[in-house]
Write a protein that holds these residues in place. Structure first.
Motif, PDB file in Angstrom:
ATOM      1  N   UNK A 117       0.843  -1.204   0.000  1.00  0.00           N
ATOM      2  CA  UNK A 117       0.000   0.000   0.000  1.00  0.00           C
ATOM      3  C   UNK A 117       0.872   1.246   0.000  1.00  0.00           C
ATOM      4  N   UNK A 118       1.882   1.264   0.861  1.00  0.00           N
ATOM      5  CA  UNK A 118       2.746   2.445   0.953  1.00  0.00           C
ATOM      6  C   UNK A 118       3.436   2.751  -0.378  1.00  0.00           C
ATOM      7  N   UNK A 119       3.943   1.725  -1.029  1.00  0.00           N
ATOM      8  CA  UNK A 119       4.658   1.961  -2.283  1.00  0.00           C
ATOM      9  C   UNK A 119       3.714   2.382  -3.400  1.00  0.00           C
ATOM     10  N   UNK A 120       2.485   1.874  -3.392  1.00  0.00           N
ATOM     11  CA  UNK A 120       1.506   2.308  -4.392  1.00  0.00           C
ATOM     12  C   UNK A 120       1.169   3.780  -4.190  1.00  0.00           C
ATOM     13  N   UNK A 121       0.944   4.184  -2.944  1.00  0.00           N
ATOM     14  CA  UNK A 121       0.655   5.594  -2.659  1.00  0.00           C
ATOM     15  C   UNK A 121       1.868   6.469  -2.953  1.00  0.00           C
ATOM     16  N   UNK A 122       3.052   5.969  -2.637  1.00  0.00           N
ATOM     17  CA  UNK A 122       4.284   6.714  -2.887  1.00  0.00           C
ATOM     18  C   UNK A 122       4.465   6.986  -4.373  1.00  0.00           C
ATOM     19  N   UNK A 269      -0.343  16.139   8.411  1.00  0.00           N
ATOM     20  CA  UNK A 269      -0.404  15.962   6.961  1.00  0.00           C
ATOM     21  C   UNK A 269      -0.113  14.525   6.535  1.00  0.00           C
ATOM     22  N   UNK A 270       0.460  13.719   7.435  1.00  0.00           N
ATOM     23  CA  UNK A 270       0.770  12.326   7.113  1.00  0.00           C
ATOM     24  C   UNK A 270      -0.074  11.357   7.937  1.00  0.00           C
ATOM     25  N   UNK A 271      -1.199  11.818   8.471  1.00  0.00           N
ATOM     26  CA  UNK A 271      -1.994  10.964   9.355  1.00  0.00           C
ATOM     27  C   UNK A 271      -2.608   9.769   8.626  1.00  0.00           C
ATOM     28  N   UNK A 272      -2.683   9.825   7.308  1.00  0.00           N
ATOM     29  CA  UNK A 272      -3.240   8.700   6.550  1.00  0.00           C
ATOM     30  C   UNK A 272      -2.396   7.442   6.706  1.00  0.00           C
ATOM     31  N   UNK A 273      -1.112   7.600   7.050  1.00  0.00           N
ATOM     32  CA  UNK A 273      -0.251   6.442   7.239  1.00  0.00           C
ATOM     33  C   UNK A 273      -0.726   5.569   8.394  1.00  0.00           C
ATOM     34  N   UNK A 274      -1.426   6.171   9.349  1.00  0.00           N
ATOM     35  CA  UNK A 274      -1.925   5.414  10.497  1.00  0.00           C
ATOM     36  C   UNK A 274      -3.081   4.488  10.117  1.00  0.00           C
ATOM     37  N   UNK A 275      -3.714   4.715   8.988  1.00  0.00           N
ATOM     38  CA  UNK A 275      -4.896   3.930   8.600  1.00  0.00           C
ATOM     39  C   UNK A 275      -4.541   2.645   7.866  1.00  0.00           C
ATOM     40  N   UNK A 276      -3.281   2.437   7.563  1.00  0.00           N
ATOM     41  CA  UNK A 276      -2.910   1.302   6.717  1.00  0.00           C
ATOM     42  C   UNK A 276      -2.978  -0.017   7.482  1.00  0.00           C
ATOM     43  N   UNK A 277      -2.413  -0.051   8.681  1.00  0.00           N
ATOM     44  CA  UNK A 277      -2.403  -1.284   9.478  1.00  0.00           C
ATOM     45  C   UNK A 277      -3.651  -1.402  10.341  1.00  0.00           C
ATOM     46  N   UNK A 278      -4.072  -0.314  10.965  1.00  0.00           N
ATOM     47  CA  UNK A 278      -5.258  -0.320  11.827  1.00  0.00           C
ATOM     48  C   UNK A 278      -6.090   0.915  11.506  1.00  0.00           C
ATOM     49  N   UNK A 279      -7.109   0.741  10.666  1.00  0.00           N
ATOM     50  CA  UNK A 279      -7.884   1.874  10.164  1.00  0.00           C
ATOM     51  C   UNK A 279      -8.915   2.316  11.194  1.00  0.00           C
ATOM     52  N   UNK A 311      -4.717  -1.932  -4.414  1.00  0.00           N
ATOM     53  CA  UNK A 311      -4.234  -1.302  -5.638  1.00  0.00           C
ATOM     54  C   UNK A 311      -4.975  -0.012  -5.978  1.00  0.00           C
ATOM     55  N   UNK A 312      -6.215   0.133  -5.517  1.00  0.00           N
ATOM     56  CA  UNK A 312      -7.004   1.319  -5.856  1.00  0.00           C
ATOM     57  C   UNK A 312      -7.021   2.361  -4.749  1.00  0.00           C
ATOM     58  N   UNK A 313      -6.284   2.150  -3.686  1.00  0.00           N
ATOM     59  CA  UNK A 313      -6.295   3.082  -2.559  1.00  0.00           C
ATOM     60  C   UNK A 313      -5.676   4.419  -2.950  1.00  0.00           C
ATOM     61  N   UNK A 314      -6.281   5.500  -2.489  1.00  0.00           N
ATOM     62  CA  UNK A 314      -5.764   6.853  -2.689  1.00  0.00           C
ATOM     63  C   UNK A 314      -5.890   7.604  -1.368  1.00  0.00           C
ATOM     64  N   UNK A 315      -5.267   8.750  -1.294  1.00  0.00           N
ATOM     65  CA  UNK A 315      -5.375   9.610  -0.120  1.00  0.00           C
ATOM     66  C   UNK A 315      -6.133  10.866  -0.509  1.00  0.00           C
ATOM     67  N   UNK A 340      -6.952  13.668   6.652  1.00  0.00           N
ATOM     68  CA  UNK A 340      -6.337  13.085   5.460  1.00  0.00           C
ATOM     69  C   UNK A 340      -6.379  11.573   5.660  1.00  0.00           C
ATOM     70  N   UNK A 341      -7.159  10.888   4.847  1.00  0.00           N
ATOM     71  CA  UNK A 341      -7.382   9.461   5.086  1.00  0.00           C
ATOM     72  C   UNK A 341      -7.368   8.667   3.792  1.00  0.00           C
ATOM     73  N   UNK A 342      -7.298   7.352   3.951  1.00  0.00           N
ATOM     74  CA  UNK A 342      -7.364   6.450   2.812  1.00  0.00           C
ATOM     75  C   UNK A 342      -8.790   6.453   2.259  1.00  0.00           C
ATOM     76  N   UNK A 343      -8.918   6.641   0.948  1.00  0.00           N
ATOM     77  CA  UNK A 343     -10.220   6.608   0.277  1.00  0.00           C
ATOM     78  C   UNK A 343     -10.112   5.693  -0.944  1.00  0.00           C
ATOM     79  N   UNK A 344     -11.264   5.433  -1.560  1.00  0.00           N
ATOM     80  CA  UNK A 344     -11.303   4.526  -2.703  1.00  0.00           C
ATOM     81  C   UNK A 344     -12.221   5.079  -3.789  1.00  0.00           C
ATOM     82  N   UNK A 345     -12.043   4.672  -5.039  1.00  0.00           N
ATOM     83  CA  UNK A 345     -12.960   5.077  -6.108  1.00  0.00           C
ATOM     84  C   UNK A 345     -14.366   4.544  -5.818  1.00  0.00           C
TER      85      UNK A 345
END
Length: 657
Positions: A117-122, A269-279, A311-315, A340-345
């Motif tokens: 997830x991190x590398x896709x967002x990166x 500004x980077x709080x979305x990183x906290x949602x990856x392992x425990x949303x 694969x479709x995750x965005x911030x 700032x959070x993880x969202x999806x299409x």
């Protein structure tokens, strides 16, 4: 010029390249001969990290998982290796024989998905400025998120420890405030610190932006971090600091460390990183994606890894989905703030609903299967019986009990599922009650589920409002008994009955869990590469009317289950009878109270139009109660006295003669 080598003891050339380069341009320091000898002699012994090679391992869900030197270093600690001795699904293997996978496998899978997830967002959103060290930290959070689990996973902190608390503190409040609030996530934080100390490192809360403190032999703190394959040395900005370790812990907790009101690890500004392992916003994270797929594979023989959510995750920016629980928004009287959070299409809306349906299905068919729960109660009983007598070596020569081992990592690292083997192999008389329970377990003489009553209507809801202890007392208070072939009375004892109020939902109790997710429309997806995070598009909740055909009619299921410790079919039937006598009697009282007609209401008489009654729910209840009453009456007449078989045979012969 700052002399970094004075802060960290000198190491040999073989330990690292970077550490030997600190003294190249420094001016000579005039010191005594003894001081020079002390500086030349290393204080600790370090082992080098092999940055020039990667380790791969196979996995039945993700095919192949790559381990970098830092994750490999953590995996080489007893605290991570302990996860090999903890089954992911606890006692589920007693129903699904292939469900023997461990927390170790799952942790590797979560680490792999977190990195993905991190590398896709990166790559997709460079404006987020996700650093390579951020990716490493989120990976480590995924790797170590389950370190705090006890034997048989959720049995330890969800059943066993609360049962011990109830025995030691009948009022429901423990004298130990720390034990009262303890969760397995707190255990994970404790075990992370212990694993760090095993590597010779320690986080310093008083100096968060400095490298980790060197407290012993192991890994050089100045070489502990992310190094790109093309680099010949570790860049200073990629060294793991105390703040990074705090960030890892916060990712696991899904909130700030205890005693703090805000995140310390990363800025807002980077709080979305906290949602990856425990949303914390919607509950859809890589932890659940991995264990749903892994558990389905081991129990049902097939699984589907929800890669679309990876694969479709965005911030994006979005309004808080639960402001009254959010540690940030609740300070503003529950007004939903912007995160700032993880969202999806929005095309994944139906897929999201299916994901939460999977949760409901797995809890119903696997995690809370009646035989699985019966074995859980047997394991719990064995642990409770053994708790005062099993002594686990701890730090400073002390010993901990099973129920208190989570307070000391030196004891907790030794506590695994194998504790049952320790009890079985013991010869102490004090452990005989626990061994008897385990002997029944090995002989498949399991506790029996006598009652499984779903709560479907308002009448039955009256029974649901009662506590488990109250229902048990009511069952014991029902006057019913049977007799065996020798004329001995069979009665229900207090130790025979276990009452469970089971709740299964889709992730948000009686509400739709998808309502907490945030989605972007296709026309807004092009804006995710805005120059700054402040200009990111706003993701929104999707109206239920656009996918209402996919929403389950019932989002929450409530069931009262009663188990019998005695596997005797007569005793099981007796408990079933006692429960339903209380259940229907209490339901009739509730029906009378709830539907007492006013003087002007339509009165039901013997000649009334029964089918056109304005209260069909009462009509249905009366019908079912009447049939149950007839069954109970016949049953109670049989249960009131059953003469021994010999007497029956004697009476029959006398009649025939």
């Amino acid at each position: 010029m700052s002399d970094t080598s004075l802060l960290y003891p000198a190491v040999s050339m073989s330990a690292s390249v970077a550490s030997s380069s600190f003294n190249e341009d420094e001016d000579p320091i005039q010191t005594s001969t003894s001081e020079n000898m002390e500086r030349k002699k290393p204080a600790f012994t370090f082992r080098p990290l092999q940055y020039d090679r990667l380790v791969r391992t196979n996995d039945d869900i993700h095919s192949s998982i790559t381990l970098d030197p830092i994750t490999h270093a953590f995996l080489s600690t007893p605290h991570l290796q302990r996860l090999r001795g903890l089954k992911q699904l606890g006692t589920v293997e007693h129903v699904y024989v292939n469900a023997t996978h461990t927390r170790f496998e799952h942790s590797l899978g979560v680490m792999h998905l977190a990195e993905k997830v991190c590398k896709i967002l990166q790559r997709r959103q460079p404006n987020l400025r996700i650093s390579d060290k951020d990716v490493l930290c989120v990976k480590l959070a995924g790797l170590m998120h389950d370190l705090g689990h006890g034997p048989f996973s959720h049995i330890y902190d969800g059943v066993f420890v609360p049962a011990i608390k109830a025995q030691t503190a009948p009022s429901g409040k423990s004298d130990d405030a720390k034990a009262e609030k303890w969760t397995h996530e707190d255990g994970s934080v404790m075990m992370i610190d212990a694993a760090l100390r095993h590597l010779g490192l320690e986080a310093d809360m008083n100096d968060l932006d400095a490298p980790l403190k060197q407290v012993g032999d192991g890994i050089d703190a100045m070489q502990f971090g992310y190094r790109a394959p093309e680099d010949d040395f570790l860049k200073p900005e990629n060294i793991i600091t105390s703040r990074d370790m705090v960030f890892i812990k916060e990712c696991i907790l899904g909130g700030p460390l205890r005693g703090y009101r805000e995140f310390l690890g990363r800025p807002r500004s980077a709080e979305f990183l906290y949602d990856i392992v425990s949303n914390r916003h919607c509950g859809l994270d890589v932890d659940k994606i991995d264990y749903y797929a892994r558990d389905q594979r081991r129990t049902h023989g097939a699984s589907h890894l929800e890669l679309m959510f990876i694969e479709e995750a965005v911030v994006a920016k979005a309004r808080c989905s639960q402001p009254m629980k959010c540690f940030q928004c609740k300070h503003f009287h529950g007004r939903p703030g912007i995160h700032y959070m993880i969202a999806w299409p929005d095309k994944l809306i139906v897929k999201a609903m299916e994901f939460f349906k999977t949760r409901f299905s797995m809890h119903s068919k696997v995690y809370t299967h009646k035989t699985v729960k019966a074995v859980e109660y047997m394991v719990t009983d064995a642990l409770i019986e053994a708790d005062p007598y099993v002594k686990i070596p701890s730090s400073e020569g002390r010993f901990e009990q099973i129920s208190s081992a989570m307070n000391d990592p030196a004891a907790y690292v030794k506590l695994k599922d194998s504790v049952l083997d320790t009890i079985e192999m013991s010869t102490e008389d004090d452990l005989e009650p626990a061994r008897k329970v385990l002997k029944r377990l090995r002989s498949r003489e399991l506790y029996k589920c006598a009652v499984e009553q779903r709560i479907k209507d308002e009448i039955a809801e009256h029974a649901w409002t009662k506590s488990q202890e109250f229902i048990k007392a009511e069952i014991l208070g029902v006057d019913c008994r049977r007799y065996d072939s020798d004329g001995n009375a069979i009665e229900i004892r207090e130790d025979d009955v276990i009452v469970e109020k089971r709740v299964i939902h889709h992730g948000l109790k009686e509400s739709n869990p998808v309502s907490r997710m945030r989605f972007l429309q296709k026309r807004n997806l092009a804006q995710i590469n805005a120059e700054t995070v402040e200009r990111l598009p706003e993701a929104r909740e999707i109206e239920e009317s656009s996918y209402d055909a996919h929403i389950p009619r019932t989002l929450l299921e409530k069931t009262i289950r009663v188990f019998s410790r005695d596997s005797n079919p007569v005793k099981v039937d007796l408990i079933r009878h006692a429960f339903y006598q209380w259940y229907h009697d209490s339901s009739k009282v509730e029906a009378t109270t709830a539907f007492s007609p006013a003087p002007s209401a339509h009165m039901l008489t013997q000649d009334s139009d029964w089918e056109n009654s304005p209260v069909p729910s009462v009509r249905k209840h009366i019908q079912s109660s009447h049939s149950e009453f007839k069954k109970r009456k016949a049953w109670s007449m049989q249960a009131e006295y059953s003469p021994p078989r010999k007497e029956v045979a004697r009476d029959f012969k006398s009649i025939m003669s």
